[in-house]
Design a protein around this motif. Structure first.
Motif, PDB file in Angstrom:
ATOM      1  N   LEU A 195     -23.868  56.298  24.023  1.00  0.00           N
ATOM      2  CA  LEU A 195     -24.576  55.278  23.247  1.00  0.00           C
ATOM      3  C   LEU A 195     -24.763  54.069  24.156  1.00  0.00           C
ATOM      4  O   LEU A 195     -23.819  53.639  24.818  1.00  0.00           O
ATOM      5  N   TYR A 196     -25.990  53.554  24.201  1.00  0.00           N
ATOM      6  CA  TYR A 196     -26.272  52.399  25.055  1.00  0.00           C
ATOM      7  C   TYR A 196     -26.542  51.182  24.184  1.00  0.00           C
ATOM      8  O   TYR A 196     -27.273  51.279  23.191  1.00  0.00           O
TER       9      TYR A 196
ATOM     10  N   ILE B 188     -24.558  48.367  28.390  1.00  0.00           N
ATOM     11  CA  ILE B 188     -23.231  48.998  28.368  1.00  0.00           C
ATOM     12  C   ILE B 188     -23.367  50.396  27.769  1.00  0.00           C
ATOM     13  O   ILE B 188     -24.056  50.574  26.752  1.00  0.00           O
ATOM     14  N   ALA B 189     -22.721  51.387  28.395  1.00  0.00           N
ATOM     15  CA  ALA B 189     -22.686  52.753  27.858  1.00  0.00           C
ATOM     16  C   ALA B 189     -21.327  52.983  27.218  1.00  0.00           C
ATOM     17  O   ALA B 189     -20.290  52.698  27.830  1.00  0.00           O
ATOM     18  N   LEU B 190     -21.326  53.498  25.980  1.00  0.00           N
ATOM     19  CA  LEU B 190     -20.098  53.732  25.214  1.00  0.00           C
ATOM     20  C   LEU B 190     -20.086  55.165  24.688  1.00  0.00           C
ATOM     21  O   LEU B 190     -21.149  55.776  24.514  1.00  0.00           O
ATOM     22  N   LYS B 191     -18.888  55.668  24.398  1.00  0.00           N
ATOM     23  CA  LYS B 191     -18.781  56.948  23.705  1.00  0.00           C
ATOM     24  C   LYS B 191     -18.921  56.675  22.209  1.00  0.00           C
ATOM     25  O   LYS B 191     -18.169  55.868  21.638  1.00  0.00           O
ATOM     26  N   PRO B 192     -19.874  57.340  21.549  1.00  0.00           N
ATOM     27  CA  PRO B 192     -20.129  56.982  20.145  1.00  0.00           C
ATOM     28  C   PRO B 192     -19.006  57.376  19.182  1.00  0.00           C
ATOM     29  O   PRO B 192     -18.898  56.788  18.106  1.00  0.00           O
TER      30      PRO B 192
ATOM     31  N   VAL C 194     -17.800  53.337  29.069  1.00  0.00           N
ATOM     32  CA  VAL C 194     -18.076  54.299  30.139  1.00  0.00           C
ATOM     33  C   VAL C 194     -18.605  53.590  31.385  1.00  0.00           C
ATOM     34  O   VAL C 194     -18.089  53.781  32.468  1.00  0.00           O
ATOM     35  N   TRP C 195     -19.662  52.791  31.239  1.00  0.00           N
ATOM     36  CA  TRP C 195     -20.129  51.996  32.376  1.00  0.00           C
ATOM     37  C   TRP C 195     -20.883  50.770  31.862  1.00  0.00           C
ATOM     38  O   TRP C 195     -21.237  50.699  30.685  1.00  0.00           O
TER      39      TRP C 195
END
Ligand code: CA
Length: 722
Positions: free
Chosen positions: A282-283, A311-315, A321-322
């Motif tokens: 998820l961005y 930002i990249a996240l685990k949904p 993540v980054w």
């Protein structure tokens, strides 16, 4: 089994049962389940042109439709098929309508929701979350809402006053409601939620008010909070118990100094998100640092992670993540919340899975969306003077010293872009057919004048700038000349070559979001109230419709009964519309500002009613002349507390009342009852008595009276010259 059934039938026949067989029971018509959106349908959405099931149409937020009934050959015949007058305040209307199985779900100002028959625009139901109009004092940029999300028969609405509400899509009745911002705080919600893996993702706004940004995920069925990710660190030694705790300690906290948590820090997640189901990422995009002037939040400098970042996240968990920060240490309101577009591009012979953004800061970024690695970056706006460029290795801007008003204490007087950005929230689109990104670009400079100290306000912005010193000069001739420099265009941008392919000059900034289609078309509404269609490959204008109301919202397209429609919401306002719109846009169209949803089709036969006549109004010079120091104090107070809504220099932008024409300007008692006591609170004009003294409030009136006299004198000279 089959044999015995046949046998039974044979026996019955042979036995002479000659009655006509009873008619087979008619199966009940398949029940219609509105908003029946699920993971499988969203995964297949790219090929499903009939529907528009999530904000950016597909999880990759490309705003590209595979429909081609309307194409370059016939778009000239596109006509209005229906219109629906939205019963909402005449403010900016910024919604992306969802269209699911023939029903349109669209929102309007103050977070109201409408379900329409997508064939006719006929209202099926509406829902009003009863947001108090006085909530508007907490918005930077109008009482807007950008749309709902849909999942499994429900719609999800973020309200201006910070609630997340699940509605039954069949009736519009609330199923559950949670407060997703602290009550009594200055957070607002203007963005559309997204639903990823049965979780509703919602952010919030308030980067100009003094808040701390975060994004939350709620269980779509129950409304239970699943996780929260804060984008900037809080007070030391006080973990939030949130998904962001560890990464904020590890990466973000070392990039701050001072006591930023007492002034919020910023980094709000007020608009864009995207989701990649294959990578399961998820961005989100984050807003400016708050206050804008960095020395008031982080006096020893620093990048201030994770403001102005992707930002990249685990949904599932909200785990980090980054990240990629576009404007480290931002002091210009250079949000990175603009459209996050996912695409697969062949770059240097290799297929890359990218995420693209044209943030406010004027540079176009292409990142690898698995790792956050910068693949390329290039200036997309004409005028960018805050940085010489971006270092392609580090992604860091090479900041021009003149732009750094925070460290120098000297104004950055013609800084470009300004806080409205070279591109704001109005969504860009990407066409896999042409390979181009279509960006609504604005060209505007802004004077960043640092305030000497930060005085905290509950009823105005907390950005650390001297808005009075930065206000427009009171000479209308100089103002007119300055406003000529405001421009806007629609750009077709090749993200592989990182260059502009074509552009359409629009003559004005603050134009609408974009839709691209497989019919080789690009649709965009603009500030002047035109909805236009251009050839996606060349930019040639093929069709135009006048709507009489400025357009900011992005058009959508869909099928209803097999027929392609293009629909758009119209309604003018927003930050630019409020503060300077009328100055910049003169009277080329009637500024009726009638909020509507318009549906167009090739066989449309509807017609818009004529625009309302412009209001009769006359400047009435007053004999009262206050001492110059009172007028000066009133001017300063006006630009701190009033100008962002009622217009720079007391010239309203054409949305909220122009105080020079207000009866209260000539009546100190009436003025005080409104401004000090809140007589018009229910209409959205809050009481300022808690922050301003009676004398300060009267000084603002003295300034308005002075502006009436000045404006009337200028009108007289114009008439004499003519
Ligand atoms: Ca902002």
């Amino acid at each position: 089994m089959r044999r015995s059934a046949l046998t039974l039938a044979s026996i019955l026949t042979l036995a002479g049962c000659s009655h006509a067989p009873a008619p087979a029971p008619v199966p009940p018509a398949a029940a219609f389940h509105p908003a029946a959106v699920n993971a499988a349908r969203l995964a297949a959405a790219a090929a499903d042109g009939a529907n528009w099931m999530t904000y950016g149409r597909t999880y990759d937020e490309q705003r590209f439709s595979p429909l081609r009934q309307i194409d370059v050959d016939n778009v000239a015949h596109l006509k209005l098929a229906w219109h629906y007058d939205l019963p909402v305040a005449a403010r900016a209307q910024e919604s992306t309508p969802l269209v699911i199985d023939g029903v349109m779900y669209v929102t309007g100002a103050f977070s109201k929701v409408f379900a329409l028959d997508a064939r006719t625009g006929t209202l099926k139901w509406s829902y009003d979350p009863q947001v108090a109009m006085s909530t508007d004092i907490n918005t930077c940029c109008d009482a807007v809402n950008r749309g709902v999300a849909a999942w499994n028969g429900k719609l999800y609405l973020g309200t201006l006053d910070g609630r997340l509400i699940a509605l039954d899509a069949a009736t519009g009745r609330p199923v559950w409601e949670v407060r997703t911002t602290p009550s009594g705080s200055r957070y607002t919600i203007t963005g559309a939620p997204r639903v990823v893996k049965a979780k509703v993702i919602i952010g919030n706004a308030g980067g100009e008010m003094g808040v701390r940004g975060y994004v939350s995920a709620y269980d779509a069925e129950t409304g239970e909070l699943a996780w929260r990710f804060y984008t900037v660190p809080g007070a030391p030694g006080k973990p939030d118990g949130a998904a962001s705790d560890a990464v904020l300690e590890r990466l973000a906290r070392p990039t701050w100094s001072g006591k930023w948590w007492t002034v919020g820090g910023g980094g709000t997640v007020w608009d864009s998100m995207a989701y990649d189901p294959k990578l399961d990422l998820l961005y989100i995009g984050t807003d400016n640092g708050g206050p804008w002037d960095r020395k008031f939040r982080s006096p020893r400098g620093g990048d201030n992670l994770f403001i102005t970042s992707i930002i990249a996240l685990k949904p599932d968990s909200g785990a980090y993540v980054w990240h990629f920060q576009t404007t480290p240490g931002d002091m210009w309101d250079y949000s990175a919340v603009q459209t996050l577009t996912l695409a697969d591009l062949t770059i240097d012979g290799t297929l890359r899975h990218v995420i693209m953004q044209a943030p406010k800061n004027g540079f176009f970024y292409v990142l690898d969306r698995e790792t956050g690695q910068l693949l390329s970056v290039h200036q997309y706006a004409d005028t960018v003077n805050w940085a010489k460029g971006i270092d392609p290795k580090t992604g860091r801007p090479i900041v021009n010293r003149a732009a750094d008003y925070s460290d120098s204490g000297k104004p950055a007087s013609s800084n470009a872009p300004g806080p409205l950005g070279a591109h704001n929230w109005e969504p860009m689109a990407f066409s896999p057919a042409t390979g181009y990104v279509y960006i609504p670009v604005s060209e505007m400079t802004f004077p960043y004048v640092p305030a000497k100290r930060l005085v905290w306000h509950e009823l105005s912005w907390n950005i650390g700038l001297d808005l009075n010193a930065g206000s427009l000069p009171q000479n209308p001739v100089i103002v007119a000349a300055a406003l000529k420099g405001l421009k806007g265009h629609l750009a077709a941008w090749d993200p592989v070559a990182q260059k502009e392919v074509w552009r359409v000059e629009l003559g004005h900034p603050w134009n609408g979001g974009v839709l691209a289609t497989a019919g080789n078309l690009v649709f965009e509404g603009n500030a002047m109230g035109e909805l236009n269609a251009y050839r996606a490959d060349s930019g040639a204008r093929l069709w135009s419709a006048m709507t009489y109301t400025g357009i900011l919202a992005p058009p959508v397209t869909y099928l209803a009964d097999g027929k392609q429609y293009v629909a758009v919401e119209v309604g003018w306002g927003g930050a630019f519309g409020l503060a300077a719109g009328a100055l910049a846009l003169d009277s080329q169209i009637d500024r009726g500002n009638v909020p509507r949803v318009l549906g167009y089709a090739l066989d449309g036969t509807d017609q818009l009613p004529p625009p309302p006549p412009p209001p009769e109004r006359k400047l009435e010079p007053r004999p009262e002349i206050a001492p110059a120091r009172v007028i000066a104090r009133g001017k300063a107070t006006y630009h701190q507390f009033c100008g962002t809504c009622h217009g720079d220099g007391a010239v309203a932008g054409g949305v909220l009342p122009d105080l020079r024409y207000s009866a209260a300007a000539g009546n100190a008692v009436l003025w005080s009852s409104i401004v000090h006591d809140g007589a018009l609170q229910s209409a959205g004009m809050v009481a300022f008595g808690s922050e301003l003294s009676a004398a300060e409030i009267e000084s603002v009136r003295a300034y308005i009276v002075d502006r009436i006299d000045e404006s009337a004198a200028f009108e007289r000279t114009k008439r004499t010259r003519n």
